[in-house]
Design a protein around this motif. Sequence first.
Motif, PDB file in Angstrom:
ATOM      1  N   CYS A  68      54.266   5.942  14.898  1.00 41.19           N
ATOM      2  CA  CYS A  68      55.213   4.829  15.000  1.00 41.19           C
ATOM      3  C   CYS A  68      54.530   3.592  15.586  1.00 41.19           C
ATOM      4  CB  CYS A  68      56.403   5.260  15.858  1.00 41.19           C
ATOM      5  SG  CYS A  68      57.697   4.023  15.966  1.00 41.19           S
ATOM      6  N   TYR A 104      61.979   0.380  14.811  1.00 42.57           N
ATOM      7  CA  TYR A 104      62.902  -0.754  14.642  1.00 42.57           C
ATOM      8  C   TYR A 104      62.069  -2.031  14.684  1.00 42.57           C
ATOM      9  CZ  TYR A 104      66.715   2.505  15.558  1.00 42.57           C
ATOM     10  OH  TYR A 104      67.597   3.556  15.492  1.00 42.57           O
ATOM     11  N   TRP A 163      60.486   9.852  15.099  1.00 45.97           N
ATOM     12  CA  TRP A 163      60.423   8.568  15.788  1.00 45.97           C
ATOM     13  C   TRP A 163      60.872   7.475  14.833  1.00 45.97           C
ATOM     14  CZ3 TRP A 163      59.225   7.616  20.892  1.00 45.97           C
ATOM     15  CH2 TRP A 163      58.853   8.739  21.632  1.00 45.97           C
ATOM     16  N   ALA A 164      61.804   6.629  15.279  1.00 43.70           N
ATOM     17  CA  ALA A 164      62.344   5.538  14.463  1.00 43.70           C
ATOM     18  C   ALA A 164      61.682   4.230  14.877  1.00 43.70           C
ATOM     19  CB  ALA A 164      63.845   5.432  14.633  1.00 43.70           C
ATOM     20  N   CYS A 178      59.765   1.649  19.206  1.00 40.06           N
ATOM     21  CA  CYS A 178      59.818   3.020  18.703  1.00 40.06           C
ATOM     22  C   CYS A 178      60.786   3.813  19.577  1.00 40.06           C
ATOM     23  CB  CYS A 178      58.438   3.658  18.753  1.00 40.06           C
ATOM     24  SG  CYS A 178      57.250   2.900  17.634  1.00 40.06           S
ATOM     25  N   LYS A 221      67.093  -1.189   8.151  1.00 36.97           N
ATOM     26  CA  LYS A 221      67.125   0.221   8.526  1.00 36.97           C
ATOM     27  C   LYS A 221      65.813   0.588   9.217  1.00 36.97           C
ATOM     28  CE  LYS A 221      70.162   1.661   4.812  1.00 36.97           C
ATOM     29  NZ  LYS A 221      70.318   2.524   3.635  1.00 36.97           N
ATOM     30  N   PRO A 222      65.866   1.476  10.207  1.00 34.49           N
ATOM     31  CA  PRO A 222      64.626   1.890  10.873  1.00 34.49           C
ATOM     32  C   PRO A 222      63.776   2.762   9.956  1.00 34.49           C
ATOM     33  CG  PRO A 222      66.468   3.153  11.706  1.00 34.49           C
ATOM     34  CD  PRO A 222      67.037   2.107  10.812  1.00 34.49           C
ATOM     35  N   ARG A 223      62.489   2.703  10.147  1.00 31.75           N
ATOM     36  CA  ARG A 223      61.555   3.544   9.388  1.00 31.75           C
ATOM     37  C   ARG A 223      61.223   4.764  10.240  1.00 31.75           C
ATOM     38  NH1 ARG A 223      56.970   2.195   5.467  1.00 31.75           N
ATOM     39  NH2 ARG A 223      56.021   4.233   5.283  1.00 31.75           N
ATOM     40  N   LEU A 224      61.397   5.945   9.709  1.00 36.30           N
ATOM     41  CA  LEU A 224      61.144   7.170  10.461  1.00 36.30           C
ATOM     42  C   LEU A 224      59.685   7.590  10.318  1.00 36.30           C
ATOM     43  CD1 LEU A 224      64.338   9.263   9.669  1.00 36.30           C
ATOM     44  CD2 LEU A 224      63.853   7.929  11.707  1.00 36.30           C
ATOM     45  N   THR A 225      59.097   8.002  11.440  1.00 39.83           N
ATOM     46  CA  THR A 225      57.737   8.524  11.462  1.00 39.83           C
ATOM     47  C   THR A 225      57.746   9.877  12.159  1.00 39.83           C
ATOM     48  OG1 THR A 225      57.220   7.373  13.523  1.00 39.83           O
ATOM     49  CG2 THR A 225      56.713   6.210  11.483  1.00 39.83           C
ATOM     50  N   GLU A 248      62.706   7.707  19.990  1.00 37.71           N
ATOM     51  CA  GLU A 248      62.759   9.096  19.552  1.00 37.71           C
ATOM     52  C   GLU A 248      64.181   9.447  19.124  1.00 37.71           C
ATOM     53  OE1 GLU A 248      61.156  13.478  20.919  1.00 37.71           O
ATOM     54  OE2 GLU A 248      61.416  11.932  22.430  1.00 37.71           O
ATOM     55  N   THR A 249      64.298  10.099  17.980  1.00 39.65           N
ATOM     56  CA  THR A 249      65.608  10.509  17.478  1.00 39.65           C
ATOM     57  C   THR A 249      65.954  11.904  17.992  1.00 39.65           C
ATOM     58  OG1 THR A 249      64.689  11.474  15.469  1.00 39.65           O
ATOM     59  CG2 THR A 249      65.278   9.135  15.379  1.00 39.65           C
TER      60      THR A 249
END
Length: 75
Positions: free
Chosen positions: A44, A73, A70-71, A62, A34-38, A64-65
């Motif tokens: 990121c 991966y 920011w995700a 990185c 799973k991506p880590r959100l910042t 942008e969501t």
Amino acid sequence: MKNIRRVLAVSAVGAIAASSLALGAGSAAAATAKPRLTSSAVACQTLGNTWAQQGKITGFKCVETKDGAWALYVW
């Protein structure tokens, strides 16, 4: 001489099969992470660079969501 060729051929096939399994396992593990959100692009990039320098990951990106986070991966 024929026996040596047969042993070499079987060894080569075994090595190819083993490397295929190893590559498949690595990509399957990366696909399920799973991506880590910042909160920002800088956070990121900093997190990705830190983990890469520590040898925990081999690469990252990185993205942008929709909600402005920011995700991160990793692979």
